[in-house]
Design a protein around this motif. Sequence first.
Motif, PDB file in Angstrom:
ATOM      1  N   GLN A 101      39.580 -21.687  -1.082  1.00  0.00           N
ATOM      2  CA  GLN A 101      38.433 -20.839  -0.762  1.00  0.00           C
ATOM      3  C   GLN A 101      38.786 -19.365  -0.962  1.00  0.00           C
ATOM      4  O   GLN A 101      37.976 -18.595  -1.478  1.00  0.00           O
ATOM      5  CB  GLN A 101      37.959 -21.091   0.671  1.00  0.00           C
ATOM      6  CG  GLN A 101      36.684 -20.334   1.004  1.00  0.00           C
ATOM      7  CD  GLN A 101      36.052 -20.799   2.287  1.00  0.00           C
ATOM      8  OE1 GLN A 101      36.196 -21.941   2.681  1.00  0.00           O
ATOM      9  NE2 GLN A 101      35.340 -19.910   2.946  1.00  0.00           N
ATOM     10  N   ARG A 104      38.827 -18.653  -4.721  1.00  0.00           N
ATOM     11  CA  ARG A 104      37.458 -18.566  -5.245  1.00  0.00           C
ATOM     12  C   ARG A 104      36.833 -17.224  -4.891  1.00  0.00           C
ATOM     13  O   ARG A 104      36.137 -16.621  -5.708  1.00  0.00           O
ATOM     14  CB  ARG A 104      36.609 -19.704  -4.691  1.00  0.00           C
ATOM     15  CG  ARG A 104      36.929 -21.048  -5.295  1.00  0.00           C
ATOM     16  CD  ARG A 104      36.124 -22.132  -4.644  1.00  0.00           C
ATOM     17  NE  ARG A 104      36.410 -23.436  -5.232  1.00  0.00           N
ATOM     18  CZ  ARG A 104      36.207 -24.587  -4.622  1.00  0.00           C
ATOM     19  NH1 ARG A 104      35.699 -24.612  -3.400  1.00  0.00           N
ATOM     20  NH2 ARG A 104      36.498 -25.716  -5.227  1.00  0.00           N
ATOM     21  N   LYS A 108      35.742 -14.441  -7.615  1.00  0.00           N
ATOM     22  CA  LYS A 108      34.366 -13.957  -7.657  1.00  0.00           C
ATOM     23  C   LYS A 108      34.339 -12.426  -7.607  1.00  0.00           C
ATOM     24  O   LYS A 108      33.580 -11.785  -8.341  1.00  0.00           O
ATOM     25  CB  LYS A 108      33.569 -14.558  -6.492  1.00  0.00           C
ATOM     26  CG  LYS A 108      32.101 -14.201  -6.492  1.00  0.00           C
ATOM     27  CD  LYS A 108      31.314 -14.972  -5.440  1.00  0.00           C
ATOM     28  CE  LYS A 108      31.745 -14.614  -4.049  1.00  0.00           C
ATOM     29  NZ  LYS A 108      30.913 -15.219  -3.004  1.00  0.00           N
TER      30      LYS A 108
END
Length: 115
Positions: A101, A104, A108
């Motif tokens: 997580q 990611r 991003k």
Amino acid sequence: MSSKSYLRRLIKAEKEKYLEKLLIVGKESANSSEISEGVLKTLKNIISEEITRNYNIEGVHGKKSLKTMANFYSALLDSIPINENCSGSAETQLRKAIQLQKKRHFKKLANTRTE
């Protein structure tokens, strides 16, 4: 009924509520046929990016420990299935899911900066 007994029942009920909600979220958001991938793919629906940035399991490297939230942490571990398809203990899977997580999130951020 003693106050200790009442407190134990209250804590157990709180943990069971967390577990029930976690299992519902996991079932609703799991798009994978592999049960072992469930926590990797659904953690973002359970724990926000802010929490994964500020907390880790042990509370090292200047972060807070998820273990201090004993009922939530215990329910979170209980919601992670352990079977032959799984790669390690529930805690190991949770660590991997938190790391994924975070990756990611930072990917991003990097993508939005380059656009």
